[in-house]
Motif scaffolding. Structure first.
Motif, PDB file in Angstrom:
ATOM      1  N   ALA A   1      -0.280   7.875 -11.639  1.00 57.63           N
ATOM      2  CA  ALA A   1      -0.588   6.527 -11.147  1.00 57.63           C
ATOM      3  C   ALA A   1      -1.499   5.788 -12.121  1.00 57.63           C
ATOM      4  CB  ALA A   1      -1.223   6.610  -9.764  1.00 57.63           C
ATOM      5  N   ASP A   2      -2.489   6.471 -12.664  1.00 57.57           N
ATOM      6  CA  ASP A   2      -3.385   5.849 -13.645  1.00 57.57           C
ATOM      7  C   ASP A   2      -2.631   5.403 -14.891  1.00 57.57           C
ATOM      8  OD1 ASP A   2      -5.688   6.086 -12.095  1.00 57.57           O
ATOM      9  OD2 ASP A   2      -6.245   8.014 -12.993  1.00 57.57           O
ATOM     10  N   LEU A   3      -1.701   6.224 -15.369  1.00 58.90           N
ATOM     11  CA  LEU A   3      -0.910   5.863 -16.548  1.00 58.90           C
ATOM     12  C   LEU A   3      -0.051   4.633 -16.277  1.00 58.90           C
ATOM     13  CD1 LEU A   3       0.209   9.414 -17.742  1.00 58.90           C
ATOM     14  CD2 LEU A   3      -1.434   7.887 -18.855  1.00 58.90           C
ATOM     15  N   ILE A   4       0.544   4.584 -15.096  1.00 62.19           N
ATOM     16  CA  ILE A   4       1.351   3.425 -14.728  1.00 62.19           C
ATOM     17  C   ILE A   4       0.468   2.178 -14.661  1.00 62.19           C
ATOM     18  CG2 ILE A   4       2.751   2.376 -12.900  1.00 62.19           C
ATOM     19  CD1 ILE A   4       3.649   5.285 -12.187  1.00 62.19           C
ATOM     20  N   ALA A   5      -0.682   2.303 -14.010  1.00 58.07           N
ATOM     21  CA  ALA A   5      -1.597   1.162 -13.848  1.00 58.07           C
ATOM     22  C   ALA A   5      -2.123   0.672 -15.190  1.00 58.07           C
ATOM     23  CB  ALA A   5      -2.750   1.544 -12.926  1.00 58.07           C
ATOM     24  N   HIS A   6      -2.295   1.571 -16.130  1.00 51.03           N
ATOM     25  CA  HIS A   6      -2.770   1.191 -17.456  1.00 51.03           C
ATOM     26  C   HIS A   6      -1.797   0.228 -18.132  1.00 51.03           C
ATOM     27  CE1 HIS A   6      -3.334   1.706 -21.835  1.00 51.03           C
ATOM     28  NE2 HIS A   6      -4.614   1.684 -21.498  1.00 51.03           N
TER      29      HIS A   6
ATOM     30  N   CYS B   1       0.861  -1.176   0.000  1.00 56.30           N
ATOM     31  CA  CYS B   1       0.000   0.000   0.000  1.00 56.30           C
ATOM     32  C   CYS B   1       0.903   1.233   0.000  1.00 56.30           C
ATOM     33  CB  CYS B   1      -0.908  -0.022   1.227  1.00 56.30           C
ATOM     34  SG  CYS B   1      -2.040   1.372   1.291  1.00 56.30           S
ATOM     35  N   MET B   2       0.735   2.085  -1.005  1.00 50.54           N
ATOM     36  CA  MET B   2       1.605   3.242  -1.159  1.00 50.54           C
ATOM     37  C   MET B   2       0.766   4.521  -1.122  1.00 50.54           C
ATOM     38  SD  MET B   2       4.131   4.133  -4.334  1.00 50.54           S
ATOM     39  CE  MET B   2       5.187   2.745  -4.039  1.00 50.54           C
ATOM     40  N   PRO B   3       0.581   5.110   0.067  1.00 50.81           N
ATOM     41  CA  PRO B   3      -0.117   6.395   0.148  1.00 50.81           C
ATOM     42  C   PRO B   3       0.708   7.478  -0.543  1.00 50.81           C
ATOM     43  CG  PRO B   3       0.014   5.360   2.298  1.00 50.81           C
ATOM     44  CD  PRO B   3       0.946   4.609   1.388  1.00 50.81           C
ATOM     45  N   THR B   4       0.056   8.336  -1.302  1.00 59.82           N
ATOM     46  CA  THR B   4       0.770   9.394  -2.010  1.00 59.82           C
ATOM     47  C   THR B   4       0.069  10.731  -1.852  1.00 59.82           C
ATOM     48  OG1 THR B   4      -0.420   8.979  -4.078  1.00 59.82           O
ATOM     49  CG2 THR B   4       1.676   7.829  -3.775  1.00 59.82           C
ATOM     50  N   TYR B   5       0.869  11.775  -1.881  1.00 60.02           N
ATOM     51  CA  TYR B   5       0.372  13.146  -1.954  1.00 60.02           C
ATOM     52  C   TYR B   5       1.508  13.985  -2.526  1.00 60.02           C
ATOM     53  CZ  TYR B   5      -2.111  17.427  -0.952  1.00 60.02           C
ATOM     54  OH  TYR B   5      -2.766  18.638  -1.097  1.00 60.02           O
ATOM     55  N   ASN B   6       1.295  14.506  -3.710  1.00 67.41           N
ATOM     56  CA  ASN B   6       2.308  15.298  -4.416  1.00 67.41           C
ATOM     57  C   ASN B   6       3.597  14.516  -4.630  1.00 67.41           C
ATOM     58  OD1 ASN B   6       0.599  17.451  -4.716  1.00 67.41           O
ATOM     59  ND2 ASN B   6       1.398  18.565  -2.968  1.00 67.41           N
ATOM     60  N   GLU B   7       3.476  13.341  -5.221  1.00 66.00           N
ATOM     61  CA  GLU B   7       4.630  12.483  -5.504  1.00 66.00           C
ATOM     62  C   GLU B   7       4.812  12.241  -6.990  1.00 66.00           C
ATOM     63  OE1 GLU B   7       6.863  11.520  -3.404  1.00 66.00           O
ATOM     64  OE2 GLU B   7       5.827  12.268  -1.632  1.00 66.00           O
ATOM     65  N   ARG B   8       4.306  13.133  -7.826  1.00 60.82           N
ATOM     66  CA  ARG B   8       4.369  12.960  -9.278  1.00 60.82           C
ATOM     67  C   ARG B   8       5.791  12.691  -9.751  1.00 60.82           C
ATOM     68  NH1 ARG B   8       2.969  18.121 -11.955  1.00 60.82           N
ATOM     69  NH2 ARG B   8       5.175  18.512 -11.594  1.00 60.82           N
ATOM     70  N   GLU B   9       6.754  13.419  -9.237  1.00 64.93           N
ATOM     71  CA  GLU B   9       8.143  13.296  -9.698  1.00 64.93           C
ATOM     72  C   GLU B   9       8.785  11.972  -9.287  1.00 64.93           C
ATOM     73  OE1 GLU B   9       9.603  15.503 -11.729  1.00 64.93           O
ATOM     74  OE2 GLU B   9       7.701  16.602 -11.731  1.00 64.93           O
ATOM     75  N   ASN B  10       8.327  11.365  -8.200  1.00 62.75           N
ATOM     76  CA  ASN B  10       8.962  10.160  -7.655  1.00 62.75           C
ATOM     77  C   ASN B  10       8.234   8.865  -7.976  1.00 62.75           C
ATOM     78  OD1 ASN B  10      10.789  11.853  -6.211  1.00 62.75           O
ATOM     79  ND2 ASN B  10       9.193  12.160  -4.675  1.00 62.75           N
ATOM     80  N   LEU B  11       6.965   8.942  -8.262  1.00 66.79           N
ATOM     81  CA  LEU B  11       6.121   7.749  -8.282  1.00 66.79           C
ATOM     82  C   LEU B  11       6.598   6.682  -9.263  1.00 66.79           C
ATOM     83  CD1 LEU B  11       3.628   6.413  -7.074  1.00 66.79           C
ATOM     84  CD2 LEU B  11       2.297   7.459  -8.905  1.00 66.79           C
ATOM     85  N   ALA B  12       6.845   7.043 -10.497  1.00 67.93           N
ATOM     86  CA  ALA B  12       7.207   6.040 -11.505  1.00 67.93           C
ATOM     87  C   ALA B  12       8.485   5.303 -11.127  1.00 67.93           C
ATOM     88  CB  ALA B  12       7.348   6.694 -12.872  1.00 67.93           C
ATOM     89  N   SER B  13       9.486   6.015 -10.653  1.00 72.23           N
ATOM     90  CA  SER B  13      10.745   5.346 -10.325  1.00 72.23           C
ATOM     91  C   SER B  13      10.612   4.452  -9.091  1.00 72.23           C
ATOM     92  CB  SER B  13      11.878   6.359 -10.137  1.00 72.23           C
ATOM     93  OG  SER B  13      11.596   7.237  -9.077  1.00 72.23           O
ATOM     94  N   VAL B  14       9.845   4.882  -8.103  1.00 73.52           N
ATOM     95  CA  VAL B  14       9.646   4.062  -6.904  1.00 73.52           C
ATOM     96  C   VAL B  14       8.868   2.790  -7.253  1.00 73.52           C
ATOM     97  CG1 VAL B  14       8.539   3.968  -4.639  1.00 73.52           C
ATOM     98  CG2 VAL B  14       9.818   5.999  -5.310  1.00 73.52           C
ATOM     99  N   VAL B  15       7.804   2.939  -8.015  1.00 72.94           N
ATOM    100  CA  VAL B  15       7.005   1.779  -8.420  1.00 72.94           C
ATOM    101  C   VAL B  15       7.861   0.810  -9.226  1.00 72.94           C
ATOM    102  CG1 VAL B  15       5.111   1.042  -9.928  1.00 72.94           C
ATOM    103  CG2 VAL B  15       4.762   2.902  -8.299  1.00 72.94           C
ATOM    104  N   ASP B  16       8.633   1.325 -10.164  1.00 75.82           N
ATOM    105  CA  ASP B  16       9.492   0.480 -10.981  1.00 75.82           C
ATOM    106  C   ASP B  16      10.493  -0.295 -10.123  1.00 75.82           C
ATOM    107  OD1 ASP B  16      10.435  -0.437 -13.582  1.00 75.82           O
ATOM    108  OD2 ASP B  16      12.225   0.770 -13.157  1.00 75.82           O
ATOM    109  N   GLU B  17      11.125   0.387  -9.181  1.00 70.19           N
ATOM    110  CA  GLU B  17      12.088  -0.260  -8.280  1.00 70.19           C
ATOM    111  C   GLU B  17      11.434  -1.392  -7.494  1.00 70.19           C
ATOM    112  OE1 GLU B  17      15.647  -0.457  -7.299  1.00 70.19           O
ATOM    113  OE2 GLU B  17      15.473   0.879  -8.979  1.00 70.19           O
ATOM    114  N   ILE B  18      10.261  -1.137  -6.951  1.00 74.62           N
ATOM    115  CA  ILE B  18       9.560  -2.151  -6.159  1.00 74.62           C
ATOM    116  C   ILE B  18       9.211  -3.353  -7.025  1.00 74.62           C
ATOM    117  CG2 ILE B  18       7.430  -2.684  -4.908  1.00 74.62           C
ATOM    118  CD1 ILE B  18       7.510   0.273  -3.916  1.00 74.62           C
ATOM    119  N   LEU B  19       8.654  -3.107  -8.204  1.00 78.43           N
ATOM    120  CA  LEU B  19       8.228  -4.207  -9.071  1.00 78.43           C
ATOM    121  C   LEU B  19       9.408  -5.042  -9.561  1.00 78.43           C
ATOM    122  CD1 LEU B  19       5.387  -2.511 -11.121  1.00 78.43           C
ATOM    123  CD2 LEU B  19       5.170  -4.072  -9.175  1.00 78.43           C
ATOM    124  N   GLN B  20      10.568  -4.426  -9.723  1.00 72.22           N
ATOM    125  CA  GLN B  20      11.756  -5.173 -10.127  1.00 72.22           C
ATOM    126  C   GLN B  20      12.335  -5.994  -8.982  1.00 72.22           C
ATOM    127  OE1 GLN B  20      14.823  -3.059 -12.279  1.00 72.22           O
ATOM    128  NE2 GLN B  20      13.302  -1.669 -13.145  1.00 72.22           N
TER     129      GLN B  20
END
Length: 72
Positions: free
Chosen positions: A47-52, A7-26
């Protein structure tokens, strides 16, 4: 769905989200739930673009900033 969910709560994390998600999934065979509290910087849209493109990422959009405790 994986056996584990991060569970990843976010607020104003646009700049970090993609890289953090990618790191976790790898790193681990997990699913990720991004809980966005209507971030004004567009984190929810990112987040929606990543989930897509990544079926292990799910997004919960909340209507306003409701806090970390309720996000979990």
């Amino acid at each position: 769905m994986s056996d584990a969910l991060i569970c990843m709560p976010t607020y104003n994390e646009r700049e970090n989200l993609a890289s953090v998600v990618d790191e976790i999934l790898q790193t681990a065979p997990v699913d990720i739930l991004v809980v966005d509290d209507n971030s004004p910087d567009g984190t929810g849209r990112v987040a929606d673009l990543i989930a897509h493109d990544e079926p292990r990422v799910h997004v919960l959009h909340r209507p306003r900033k409701l806090g970390l405790g309720t996000a979990y």
